[in-house]
Design a protein around this motif. Structure first.
Motif, PDB file in Angstrom:
ATOM      1  N   ASP A  83       0.859  -1.149  -0.309  1.00 60.39           N
ATOM      2  CA  ASP A  83       0.611   0.142   0.143  1.00 60.39           C
ATOM      3  C   ASP A  83       1.263   1.237  -0.203  1.00 60.39           C
ATOM      4  OD1 ASP A  83      -2.445  -1.686   0.035  1.00 60.39           O
ATOM      5  OD2 ASP A  83      -2.382  -1.528   1.816  1.00 60.39           O
ATOM      6  N   LEU A  84       1.826   1.440   0.752  1.00 58.81           N
ATOM      7  CA  LEU A  84       2.910   1.733   0.759  1.00 58.81           C
ATOM      8  C   LEU A  84       3.307   3.010  -0.681  1.00 58.81           C
ATOM      9  CD1 LEU A  84       4.565   2.201   3.875  1.00 58.81           C
ATOM     10  CD2 LEU A  84       3.651   4.285   3.298  1.00 58.81           C
ATOM     11  N   LEU A  85       3.645   1.523  -1.761  1.00 60.06           N
ATOM     12  CA  LEU A  85       4.474   1.916  -2.602  1.00 60.06           C
ATOM     13  C   LEU A  85       3.324   2.290  -3.996  1.00 60.06           C
ATOM     14  CD1 LEU A  85       6.697  -1.439  -2.481  1.00 60.06           C
ATOM     15  CD2 LEU A  85       7.199   1.031  -2.664  1.00 60.06           C
ATOM     16  N   LYS A  86       2.164   1.886  -3.464  1.00 56.06           N
ATOM     17  CA  LYS A  86       1.171   1.693  -4.466  1.00 56.06           C
ATOM     18  C   LYS A  86       0.499   3.734  -4.356  1.00 56.06           C
ATOM     19  CE  LYS A  86      -1.131  -2.605  -5.339  1.00 56.06           C
ATOM     20  NZ  LYS A  86      -2.304  -3.250  -5.213  1.00 56.06           N
ATOM     21  N   ASN A  87       0.580   3.556  -3.523  1.00 57.66           N
ATOM     22  CA  ASN A  87       0.138   5.047  -2.460  1.00 57.66           C
ATOM     23  C   ASN A  87       1.191   6.404  -2.693  1.00 57.66           C
ATOM     24  OD1 ASN A  87      -2.408   4.248  -2.151  1.00 57.66           O
ATOM     25  ND2 ASN A  87      -1.806   3.842  -0.277  1.00 57.66           N
ATOM     26  N   TYR A  88       2.095   5.727  -2.708  1.00 56.99           N
ATOM     27  CA  TYR A  88       3.579   6.692  -2.762  1.00 56.99           C
ATOM     28  C   TYR A  88       4.591   6.422  -3.517  1.00 56.99           C
ATOM     29  CZ  TYR A  88       0.829   8.185   1.620  1.00 56.99           C
ATOM     30  OH  TYR A  88      -0.597   7.895   2.849  1.00 56.99           O
ATOM     31  N   ALA A  89       4.674   6.345  -4.461  1.00 56.79           N
ATOM     32  CA  ALA A  89       5.748   5.103  -5.195  1.00 56.79           C
ATOM     33  C   ALA A  89       6.686   6.558  -6.049  1.00 56.79           C
ATOM     34  CB  ALA A  89       5.432   4.824  -5.842  1.00 56.79           C
ATOM     35  N   THR A  90       6.053   7.338  -6.587  1.00 55.73           N
ATOM     36  CA  THR A  90       6.311   8.734  -6.973  1.00 55.73           C
ATOM     37  C   THR A  90       7.096   9.974  -6.224  1.00 55.73           C
ATOM     38  OG1 THR A  90       4.548   9.543  -7.919  1.00 55.73           O
ATOM     39  CG2 THR A  90       4.971   8.405  -9.077  1.00 55.73           C
ATOM     40  N   ASN A  98      13.478   1.822  -2.293  1.00 58.48           N
ATOM     41  CA  ASN A  98      14.055   0.317  -2.925  1.00 58.48           C
ATOM     42  C   ASN A  98      14.183  -0.441  -2.039  1.00 58.48           C
ATOM     43  OD1 ASN A  98      14.656   1.603  -5.850  1.00 58.48           O
ATOM     44  ND2 ASN A  98      17.176   2.696  -4.522  1.00 58.48           N
ATOM     45  N   CYS A  99      14.522   0.280  -0.286  1.00 57.52           N
ATOM     46  CA  CYS A  99      14.066  -0.505   0.905  1.00 57.52           C
ATOM     47  C   CYS A  99      12.525  -1.483   1.068  1.00 57.52           C
ATOM     48  CB  CYS A  99      14.358   0.530   2.345  1.00 57.52           C
ATOM     49  SG  CYS A  99      14.332  -0.545   3.330  1.00 57.52           S
ATOM     50  N   PHE A 100      11.416  -0.454   0.447  1.00 57.42           N
ATOM     51  CA  PHE A 100      10.776  -1.573   0.770  1.00 57.42           C
ATOM     52  C   PHE A 100      10.209  -2.125  -0.458  1.00 57.42           C
ATOM     53  CE2 PHE A 100       8.373   2.325   2.222  1.00 57.42           C
ATOM     54  CZ  PHE A 100       9.088   1.872   3.732  1.00 57.42           C
ATOM     55  N   VAL A 101      11.313  -2.383  -1.354  1.00 53.87           N
ATOM     56  CA  VAL A 101      11.065  -3.656  -3.062  1.00 53.87           C
ATOM     57  C   VAL A 101      12.170  -4.405  -2.154  1.00 53.87           C
ATOM     58  CG1 VAL A 101      11.592  -3.270  -4.587  1.00 53.87           C
ATOM     59  CG2 VAL A 101      10.099  -1.399  -4.473  1.00 53.87           C
ATOM     60  N   LYS A 102      12.849  -4.282  -1.906  1.00 51.93           N
ATOM     61  CA  LYS A 102      13.610  -5.695  -1.220  1.00 51.93           C
ATOM     62  C   LYS A 102      13.409  -6.312  -0.515  1.00 51.93           C
ATOM     63  CE  LYS A 102      18.033  -3.321  -2.549  1.00 51.93           C
ATOM     64  NZ  LYS A 102      19.348  -2.581  -2.433  1.00 51.93           N
TER      65      LYS A 102
END
Length: 713
Positions: A83-90, A98-102
């Motif tokens: 949800d963090l990456l979808k809402n605040y990716a940009t 990068n930390c969340f993706v890893k």
């Protein structure tokens, strides 16, 4: 005395991580504390997601490392990160993103996250303006999909991912669309998504994309066959010379360095040998899997006519269209007048344009459509006002086009081009002779009688096909070579049944076991052929004598009747052989040795006394650029041969260098000759006088001269 508290677990996350992995139950309380701390930090971070939070990075990686130990507690952990990456990716800080993706990749590797959810999220993250992140995601996506299909292909998952990726190709973000195309192409090359569905999506969506990078990437995908050929060529050039290395090691002085080099060469030779034994992987171009090649070719041609892209992109369009036309034998008559406009010697990349013209030629295209291309090449390239290289390239291109569409050549044009067989330049001469050789095999009637050469048996058996006619064989070509062997076996088997008194009997086998007997049979066949030729020559001589001796009408009629009877007898013999060969092919299974004898017989038909080797006309799917640019020239000498010619030119010479015209070499030289050996400082004043005067200096000198002349008067 009170001892200090040395328990630093709440602050030392790596130590706590190590202990939890060893004994999860004993440290469950410490983990719950850290997880609650993570939730509180997450709420604070959501208020300002653009700032970097180092403590949140550390605790996210800690939870991801030990999440498999407490699956019930960490059930919502992947969803919170997603949800963090979808809402605040940009807007996320690059380090935090990068930390969340890893962390999500770590959870995916432990099978704590569904593959479809995580891959769809990563495809959406391709829109982020972070090149390093996009490259990292591309590598992970390809690796993950490859691992999922390692043992068996998951068709349901692949279908869902493909459907999502196809929508990404149409994405408004050019970077995301380009990355999606790269991922699909890489998966195809790795034989993971090598199905027609993937190819046709690239053909229908990628090749007609408004994004230039996606368009170029998709077009290059259909032109990938040339890169594979280049890799094969480099592999063949880098072959290990083990025999030479062993010989050099035997002769040279034994040293540790040379011993190590020899051991390394042996390892490379073993690897190369294993690679040759492996079954070849046929990763052919995706152009064969296109469902609607006619529609694709027409769409690309329409796009080409209306595009304003650079010339290299137009060449890619021409290349793909020509390959579609040639491989699938399409009809796109507007393509040929369009490509004729580029057939000029000064045109950039003109050899590639000639290659595309040859690739777009096939037997089903009417000759009237391709004939203007041949005339344009003849008028613009094959003229003596051009250089020999341009003429040779034009002739080579004409040969490649006519190899695929022989009916496009007219009789007058062919005979004119054939006259270059005696041209002074070898490159032009060889190109013209290759064209003559082609039509000797295809349509010898178009050539002048003196250029047709001696007809071979294969040429005599070949029928001239009309436009659109297909050659269908009802038997194995050359099976007549096995008839004599089968007859020999039948006769000897009959003799064995009649008179077999317990003695050894020599039997000729058709599978080539008796090598010497097969050679004797071939020699007997040659003797019979020579005898038949001698008989025919004697019959011709007798008929000539009869015609010379008696010129009456009865003699002529009898000669015609005898010739007609011989021809009918010969035709009947050939017909009987064909019927017997057809029956043999239907009643017998041919072995490898039989096919070797058939190939040898077919090869023998293509050879005559005037031609020592058979003709090989390669009609490959793709026209190689080397076949058009192939120019026969005298090769440059190497250093040793040049030195030999220099030394030979120095023989019988008194002196080297420039010779002056003095009769007596001991006499004095002129001042001009002495000036060449003087120092520049001695001649500086002379050099100044040679400087070009300005206009003002010339005016002053002229005025001075005129005043001097006036005073003299």
């Amino acid at each position: 005395m009170v001892r200090p508290n040395n328990n630093q677990l709440p602050e030392n996350l790596p130590q706590l991580q190590n202990l939890i992995k060893r004994d999860p139950e004993s440290y469950s309380d410490e983990f719950h504390i850290q997880y609650q701390h993570f939730l509180s930090l997450l709420e604070v971070f959501a208020l300002n997601p653009s700032e970097e939070n180092k403590s949140l990075d550390d605790i996210v990686m800690f939870v991801a490392q030990v999440a498999q130990c407490y699956p019930a507690v960490c059930e919502e952990f992947p969803k919170r990160l997603s949800d963090l990456l979808k809402n605040y990716a940009t807007v996320l800080d690059p380090a935090m993103r990068n930390c969340f993706v890893k962390a999500l990749i770590l959870l995916r590797n432990k099978n704590l996250v569904p593959a479809l959810d995580i891959l769809e999220l990563f495809f959406q993250l391709l829109r982020c303006p972070d090149k390093n992140l996009r490259t990292f995601l591309q590598t992970h996506i390809v690796t993950d999909i490859k691992n999922m299909n390692a043992k068996h292909k998951d068709m349901k998952l692949n279908s869902s991912l493909q459907a999502f990726m196809y929508s990404m190709l149409k994405d408004a973000n050019p970077k995301a669309a380009k990355m999606s195309a790269d991922i699909m192409i890489e998966l195809y090359k790795k034989n993971i998504w090598n199905d027609p569905k993937t190819v046709n999506v690239i053909a229908t969506v990628g090749c007609f994309s408004k994004v230039t990078k996606v368009l170029v990437t998709s077009l290059k995908f259909f032109l990938g066959h040339d890169e594979e050929d280049e890799e094969e060529d480099t592999d063949s050039e880098n072959e290990v010379d083990l025999k030479g290395a062993l010989m050099a090691n035997r002769v040279n002085k034994k040293t540790k360095k040379r011993t190590k080099q020899l051991a390394q060469i042996k390892k490379q030779a073993v690897k190369a040998q294993k690679k040759k034994k492996n079954a070849p992987a046929f990763n052919f171009s995706g152009i064969h899997l296109v469902h609607n090649p006619q529609g694709m070719a027409e769409g690309l041609f329409k796009q080409l006519q209306g595009t304003n892209e650079r010339f290299e992109v137009k060449l890619m369009h021409l290349d793909v269209i020509s390959r579609l036309i040639g491989i699938h034998e399409l009809f796109l008559f507007g393509f040929y007048p369009y490509i004729t406009r580029f057939l000029q010697p000064h045109q950039r990349q003109v050899t590639r344009v000639l290659q595309f013209a040859a690739q777009a030629s096939h037997e089903l295209v009417p000759g009237d459509i391709i004939e203007p291309i041949l005339k344009t090449i003849a008028n613009n390239f094959i003229t003596e006002r051009n250089s020999s290289d341009v003429m040779a390239i034009g002739l080579n291109a004409t040969r490649e086009i006519c190899m695929r569409c022989p009916l496009a050549m007219g009789e007058d044009l062919l005979q004119d081009l054939a006259m270059y067989k005696t041209y002074k330049e070898k490159s032009v001469m060889m190109a013209a002779r290759s064209l003559i050789t082609l039509y000797r095999e295809q349509l010898p009637a178009l050539l002048h009688k003196k250029d047709r050469g001696r007809q071979t048996e294969a040429q005599a058996e070949r029928k001239v096909r009309a436009y659109g006619e297909r050659e269908v064989h009802d038997t194995v070509l050359g099976a007549e070579a096995l008839l004599k062997d089968s007859k020999t076996i039948d006769i000897e088997s009959d003799e064995d049944t009649d008179s077999n008194d317990g003695e050894w009997v020599n039997v000729t086998h058709s599978d080539g076991e008796g090598g010497r007997e097969g050679e004797d049979d071939e020699e007997e066949d040659e003797d019979e052929d020579e005898q038949e030729d001698d008989d025919e020559e004697e019959d011709e001589d007798n008929s000539d004598q009869e015609e010379d001796g008696d010129n009456s009408d009865e003699g002529v009629e009898s000669g015609e009747e005898s010739a007609k009877a011989k021809k009918e007898k010969k035709d009947m013999k050939i017909l009987n052989q064909k019927e017997a060969a057809q029956e043999l092919a239907l009643t017998r299974i041919f072995t490898d040795e039989d096919f070797k004898r058939i190939n040898a017989a077919n090869l023998k038909k293509t050879v005559t006394s005037a031609r020592k080797r058979p003709l090989e006309q390669d009609r490959a799917e793709f026209v190689k650029l080397n076949s058009i640019e192939m120019i026969y020239k005298k090769r440059k000498h190497d250093k040793e041969s040049r030195l030999e010619t220099v030394q030979a030119g120095r023989q019988d010479r008194e002196r080297f260098g420039w010779k002056d015209g003095r009769v007596n070499e001991h006499c004095s030289k002129t001042n001009r000759e002495k000036r060449k050996t003087k120092n520049f400082g001695m001649l500086r004043h002379k050099a100044r006088s040679k400087v070009k005067k300005s206009f003002k200096d010339k005016q002053q000198a002229l005025r001075k001269h005129l005043l001097h002349q006036k005073k003299m008067k």
